[in-house]
Design a protein around this motif. Structure first.
Motif, PDB file in Angstrom:
ATOM      1  N   LEU A 386     -14.508 -12.490  24.911  1.00  0.00           N
ATOM      2  CA  LEU A 386     -13.695 -13.306  26.050  1.00  0.00           C
ATOM      3  C   LEU A 386     -13.531 -14.640  25.715  1.00  0.00           C
ATOM      4  CD1 LEU A 386     -15.839 -12.229  29.161  1.00  0.00           C
ATOM      5  CD2 LEU A 386     -13.751 -11.104  28.284  1.00  0.00           C
ATOM      6  N   GLY A 387     -13.938 -15.063  24.632  1.00  0.00           N
ATOM      7  CA  GLY A 387     -13.597 -16.494  23.999  1.00  0.00           C
ATOM      8  C   GLY A 387     -12.505 -16.475  23.114  1.00  0.00           C
ATOM      9  N   MET A 388     -12.232 -15.190  22.653  1.00  0.00           N
ATOM     10  CA  MET A 388     -11.104 -15.341  21.624  1.00  0.00           C
ATOM     11  C   MET A 388      -9.868 -15.885  21.974  1.00  0.00           C
ATOM     12  SD  MET A 388     -11.645 -11.143  20.121  1.00  0.00           S
ATOM     13  CE  MET A 388     -10.284 -11.443  18.991  1.00  0.00           C
ATOM     14  N   GLN A 389      -9.326 -16.747  21.100  1.00  0.00           N
ATOM     15  CA  GLN A 389      -8.086 -17.180  21.273  1.00  0.00           C
ATOM     16  C   GLN A 389      -6.822 -16.136  21.007  1.00  0.00           C
ATOM     17  OE1 GLN A 389      -8.103 -20.751  18.574  1.00  0.00           O
ATOM     18  NE2 GLN A 389      -9.897 -21.655  19.751  1.00  0.00           N
ATOM     19  N   PRO A 390      -5.539 -16.371  21.766  1.00  0.00           N
ATOM     20  CA  PRO A 390      -4.542 -15.637  21.456  1.00  0.00           C
ATOM     21  C   PRO A 390      -4.351 -15.662  19.963  1.00  0.00           C
ATOM     22  CG  PRO A 390      -4.234 -16.975  23.354  1.00  0.00           C
ATOM     23  CD  PRO A 390      -5.621 -17.411  22.866  1.00  0.00           C
ATOM     24  N   LEU A 391      -3.698 -14.730  19.597  1.00  0.00           N
ATOM     25  CA  LEU A 391      -3.252 -14.347  18.058  1.00  0.00           C
ATOM     26  C   LEU A 391      -1.915 -14.963  17.624  1.00  0.00           C
ATOM     27  CD1 LEU A 391      -5.015 -11.067  16.965  1.00  0.00           C
ATOM     28  CD2 LEU A 391      -6.037 -13.451  16.732  1.00  0.00           C
ATOM     29  N   LYS A 392      -1.550 -16.004  16.791  1.00  0.00           N
ATOM     30  CA  LYS A 392      -0.212 -15.927  16.425  1.00  0.00           C
ATOM     31  C   LYS A 392       0.089 -14.711  15.267  1.00  0.00           C
ATOM     32  CE  LYS A 392      -0.784 -20.971  16.936  1.00  0.00           C
ATOM     33  NZ  LYS A 392      -0.481 -22.225  16.439  1.00  0.00           N
ATOM     34  N   LYS A 393       1.448 -14.521  15.395  1.00  0.00           N
ATOM     35  CA  LYS A 393       1.925 -13.408  14.673  1.00  0.00           C
ATOM     36  C   LYS A 393       2.157 -14.421  12.973  1.00  0.00           C
ATOM     37  CE  LYS A 393       4.278 -10.095  17.152  1.00  0.00           C
ATOM     38  NZ  LYS A 393       5.383  -9.350  17.273  1.00  0.00           N
ATOM     39  N   SER A 394       1.501 -13.938  11.918  1.00  0.00           N
ATOM     40  CA  SER A 394       1.471 -14.593  10.777  1.00  0.00           C
ATOM     41  C   SER A 394       1.102 -13.657   9.709  1.00  0.00           C
ATOM     42  CB  SER A 394       0.646 -15.815  10.748  1.00  0.00           C
ATOM     43  OG  SER A 394      -0.818 -15.234  10.969  1.00  0.00           O
ATOM     44  N   LYS A 395       1.709 -14.166   8.579  1.00  0.00           N
ATOM     45  CA  LYS A 395       1.172 -13.361   7.339  1.00  0.00           C
ATOM     46  C   LYS A 395       0.857 -14.503   6.166  1.00  0.00           C
ATOM     47  CE  LYS A 395       3.170  -8.978   6.704  1.00  0.00           C
ATOM     48  NZ  LYS A 395       4.067  -7.987   6.447  1.00  0.00           N
ATOM     49  N   SER A 396       0.007 -14.474   5.388  1.00  0.00           N
ATOM     50  CA  SER A 396      -0.487 -15.027   4.220  1.00  0.00           C
ATOM     51  C   SER A 396       0.147 -14.953   3.024  1.00  0.00           C
ATOM     52  CB  SER A 396      -1.943 -15.115   4.198  1.00  0.00           C
ATOM     53  OG  SER A 396      -2.531 -15.731   5.276  1.00  0.00           O
ATOM     54  N   PHE A 397       0.705 -16.037   2.250  1.00  0.00           N
ATOM     55  CA  PHE A 397       1.328 -15.821   0.877  1.00  0.00           C
ATOM     56  C   PHE A 397       0.694 -16.645   0.037  1.00  0.00           C
ATOM     57  CE2 PHE A 397       4.426 -14.273   3.864  1.00  0.00           C
ATOM     58  CZ  PHE A 397       4.879 -12.990   3.263  1.00  0.00           C
ATOM     59  N   SER A 398       0.775 -16.596  -1.132  1.00  0.00           N
ATOM     60  CA  SER A 398       0.385 -17.388  -2.425  1.00  0.00           C
ATOM     61  C   SER A 398       1.574 -17.511  -3.476  1.00  0.00           C
ATOM     62  CB  SER A 398      -1.018 -17.248  -3.032  1.00  0.00           C
ATOM     63  OG  SER A 398      -0.922 -15.794  -3.609  1.00  0.00           O
ATOM     64  N   PHE A 399       1.780 -18.873  -3.930  1.00  0.00           N
ATOM     65  CA  PHE A 399       2.949 -18.800  -4.809  1.00  0.00           C
ATOM     66  C   PHE A 399       2.413 -19.879  -5.820  1.00  0.00           C
ATOM     67  CE2 PHE A 399       4.823 -18.456  -0.506  1.00  0.00           C
ATOM     68  CZ  PHE A 399       5.844 -17.436  -0.801  1.00  0.00           C
ATOM     69  N   ALA A 400       2.774 -19.491  -7.032  1.00  0.00           N
ATOM     70  CA  ALA A 400       2.310 -20.522  -8.162  1.00  0.00           C
ATOM     71  C   ALA A 400       3.394 -21.678  -8.274  1.00  0.00           C
ATOM     72  CB  ALA A 400       2.845 -19.617  -9.648  1.00  0.00           C
ATOM     73  N   THR A 401       2.547 -22.784  -8.661  1.00  0.00           N
ATOM     74  CA  THR A 401       3.367 -24.044  -8.702  1.00  0.00           C
ATOM     75  C   THR A 401       3.186 -24.698 -10.218  1.00  0.00           C
ATOM     76  OG1 THR A 401       1.419 -25.281  -7.866  1.00  0.00           O
ATOM     77  CG2 THR A 401       2.783 -24.274  -6.093  1.00  0.00           C
ATOM     78  N   ASN A 402       3.820 -25.972 -10.300  1.00  0.00           N
ATOM     79  CA  ASN A 402       3.727 -26.678 -11.354  1.00  0.00           C
ATOM     80  C   ASN A 402       3.580 -28.035 -10.957  1.00  0.00           C
ATOM     81  OD1 ASN A 402       4.672 -24.543 -13.373  1.00  0.00           O
ATOM     82  ND2 ASN A 402       6.667 -24.713 -12.505  1.00  0.00           N
ATOM     83  N   ILE A 403       2.615 -28.347 -10.156  1.00  0.00           N
ATOM     84  CA  ILE A 403       2.617 -29.749  -9.540  1.00  0.00           C
ATOM     85  C   ILE A 403       1.303 -30.255 -10.507  1.00  0.00           C
ATOM     86  CG2 ILE A 403       1.383 -30.880  -7.504  1.00  0.00           C
ATOM     87  CD1 ILE A 403       1.921 -28.345  -5.849  1.00  0.00           C
ATOM     88  N   ALA A 404       1.985 -31.736 -10.803  1.00  0.00           N
ATOM     89  CA  ALA A 404       1.387 -32.586 -11.531  1.00  0.00           C
ATOM     90  C   ALA A 404      -0.081 -33.202 -11.335  1.00  0.00           C
ATOM     91  CB  ALA A 404       2.373 -33.553 -12.211  1.00  0.00           C
ATOM     92  N   ASP A 405      -0.056 -33.664 -10.160  1.00  0.00           N
ATOM     93  CA  ASP A 405      -1.378 -34.475  -9.717  1.00  0.00           C
ATOM     94  C   ASP A 405      -1.420 -34.105  -8.154  1.00  0.00           C
ATOM     95  OD1 ASP A 405       0.554 -36.207  -8.223  1.00  0.00           O
ATOM     96  OD2 ASP A 405       0.849 -36.899 -10.140  1.00  0.00           O
ATOM     97  N   GLU A 406      -2.573 -34.644  -7.645  1.00  0.00           N
ATOM     98  CA  GLU A 406      -3.087 -34.556  -6.138  1.00  0.00           C
ATOM     99  C   GLU A 406      -1.805 -35.093  -5.282  1.00  0.00           C
ATOM    100  OE1 GLU A 406      -5.110 -32.765  -5.072  1.00  0.00           O
ATOM    101  OE2 GLU A 406      -6.357 -32.031  -6.698  1.00  0.00           O
ATOM    102  N   GLU A 407      -1.460 -36.384  -5.698  1.00  0.00           N
ATOM    103  CA  GLU A 407      -0.404 -37.112  -4.696  1.00  0.00           C
ATOM    104  C   GLU A 407       0.804 -36.248  -4.645  1.00  0.00           C
ATOM    105  OE1 GLU A 407       2.024 -41.257  -4.796  1.00  0.00           O
ATOM    106  OE2 GLU A 407       0.215 -40.971  -6.381  1.00  0.00           O
ATOM    107  N   GLN A 408       1.388 -35.637  -5.764  1.00  0.00           N
ATOM    108  CA  GLN A 408       2.422 -34.832  -5.619  1.00  0.00           C
ATOM    109  C   GLN A 408       2.114 -33.793  -4.743  1.00  0.00           C
ATOM    110  OE1 GLN A 408       4.095 -32.862  -9.014  1.00  0.00           O
ATOM    111  NE2 GLN A 408       6.058 -32.516  -8.229  1.00  0.00           N
ATOM    112  N   ALA A 409       0.996 -32.994  -5.018  1.00  0.00           N
ATOM    113  CA  ALA A 409       0.548 -31.767  -4.102  1.00  0.00           C
ATOM    114  C   ALA A 409       0.599 -32.278  -2.635  1.00  0.00           C
ATOM    115  CB  ALA A 409      -1.013 -31.489  -4.554  1.00  0.00           C
TER     116      ALA A 409
END
Length: 455
Positions: A386-409
């Motif tokens: 009864l305490g479950m929150q309403p679900l949002k329609k969503s999908k998860s994806f992952s993508f490769a990146t070429n990020i150089a450092d944490e600041e750029q991330a």
């Protein structure tokens, strides 16, 4: 390369890995509809040892599920999967050659030590593109559900023809087929999916266990499989006492399971089309609770058992099919492997607890009391839902990146989070990967890829 459908490698990976998973689960499930009857012939039989024999695999599965996934990340998917199948094969042979209940319990525990589920799912992720990964995982899930149905029908037939020992020998033969599939049919993995997508990471587990919405599902799957295993400590005996011979049990399971699949369709249609998934989820738990209460209250007549089994499995099949989907939508971006690892361990722990508790209840309070205790636990789960929150329609994806450092991330993550349809964005610079949770109807994946490729 088309992104709208599975390519040849993904199709081959989906069906071969699904077949391996299905064959292994078939071997674990086939004992359920027959052991309450045939286990009585073993030396050392008692209700508690009977329950342990049914559920022993769950404890070792739960303990080794996450470590085996981590080992597959280090030593390769196929070697770990093959090693797990060898252990499962040895466990099947030990159980087949045992004339005591203790030997069968040990064999079942060995079967569980071949905990390859996480490694198979990781290999499936490795062999599929992020856009097609949900289809591959859905194929594996479909085969798991099919294996349960086939096991319920096939178990009594095989046991009647070859006895309990023969049943375990058939399971051993199926395991050899699974090993051949892994060696010769499953494609070799060239690229690895990001770790957060498929492998549980120890440093994330404690926080995710405490997650309020995820914990509802983890406790739920624990109770669901606890109830299933506990009920099968006594259900085959109830069927025999109602006048149905063991070799005819498949005639009950087949229409019951097919009928339950048909009846769960309205739950799914209302949940998805009307966007009332949490309400339908709660309704399914309520149906499960009512079925268990009536199994306790009503006399074990054949007609009553058939009706109550249809109710039970309609709820069970709906909950079993929808929980992984709900889990993936609730899971924070980038931790799907850890979330699924906790969920799977909870599921197998539930199976172990069901066998142990079901056997203990039968020994001390009578077999009918199993249904009452499981009904009380199911009612507690109903209150929690009864305490479950309403679900949002969503999908998860992952993508490769070429990020150089944490600041750029951080900068890129901020830009991603403001794009239409992006619900959540997590960039892990050390893995060179971006994890996104998106509304597929609103998001422009091409725009996201363009931003990440320009970084």
């Amino acid at each position: 390369m088309s992104t709208t459908g599975l390519n040849s490698i993904e199709k081959k990976a989906a069906f071969s890995l699904a077949s391996v998973f299905g064959l292994r689960m078939l071997g674990l499930f086939m004992i359920l509809p027959v052991f309450a009857i045939y286990g009585q012939e073993l030396t050392g039989y008692s209700p508690i040892w009977l329950g342990l024999a049914i559920g022993a695999y769950g404890l070792t599965q739960a303990l080794l599920q996450i470590p085996m996934g981590i080992l597959s990340d280090k030593f390769g998917r196929k070697p770990v999967i093959l090693a797990g199948l060898v252990v499962f094969l040895i466990g099947s042979i030990v159980a087949a050659m045992s004339e005591t209940i203790y030997g069968v319990v040990f064999g079942r525990a060995l079967q569980g030590m071949g905990a390859i589920a996480s490694a198979i799912l990781a290999l499936a992720a490795d062999l599929s593109r992020e856009e097609q990964r949900p289809k591959v995982m859905a194929t594996i899930g479909m085969f798991i559900g099919l294996s349960f149905t086939v096991a319920m029908v096939l178990g009594p037939i095989v046991a009647e023809a070859f006895g309990l020992s023969g049943l375990f020998w058939v399971i051993a033969i199926l395991t050899v087929f699974a090993m051949l599939l892994i060696q010769f049919m499953v494609p070799h993995s060239v690229n690895k999916a990001p770790r957060g997508d498929n492998v549980a990471l120890p440093e994330q587990l404690s926080g995710l266990i405490r997650h309020p919405q995820l914990s509802r599902l983890n406790w739920g799957v624990f109770i669901l499989h606890m109830a299933l295993t506990a009920c099968f400590v006594t259900l085959p005996k109830q069927f025999v006492e109602s006048g149905l011979a063991l070799d005819s049990h498949w005639q009950l399971y087949l229409p019951t399971l097919l009928g339950s699949f048909f009846l769960m369709v309205p739950f799914m249609i209302i949940g998805i089309k009307k966007e009332k998934e949490t309400q339908m989820f709660t309704a399914a738990v309520a149906l499960l609770t009512v079925a268990l209460v009536l199994l306790w209250l009503l006399p074990s007549s054949f007609v009553a058992l058939v009706i109550l089994m249809v109710m039970f499995f309609t709820a069970f099949n709906y909950l079993e099919a929808t929980m992984p989907s709900i889990l993936s939508r609730i899971a924070p971006a980038g931790v799907k492997g850890s979330v699924m690892g906790i969920f799977s361990s909870s599921q197998f722990l539930g199976a172990f607890a069901g066998g142990l508790v079901g056997g203990a209840i039968a020994a001390n309070f009578g077999e009918k009391a199993i249904f009452l205790v499981m009904a009380v636990l199911s009612l507690a789960w109903l209150i929690v839902t009864l305490g479950m929150q309403p679900l949002k329609k969503s999908k998860s994806f992952s993508f490769a990146t070429n990020i150089a450092d944490e600041e750029q991330a951080d900068v890129i993550a901020q830009k991603l989070s403001t794009m239409p349809g992006v619900i959540e964005a997590t960039l892990v610079q050390s893995e060179a990967v971006a994890y996104l949770k998106v509304d597929e109807k609103l998001v422009d994946l091409a725009e996201i890829k363009a931003l990440l490729s320009s970084s």
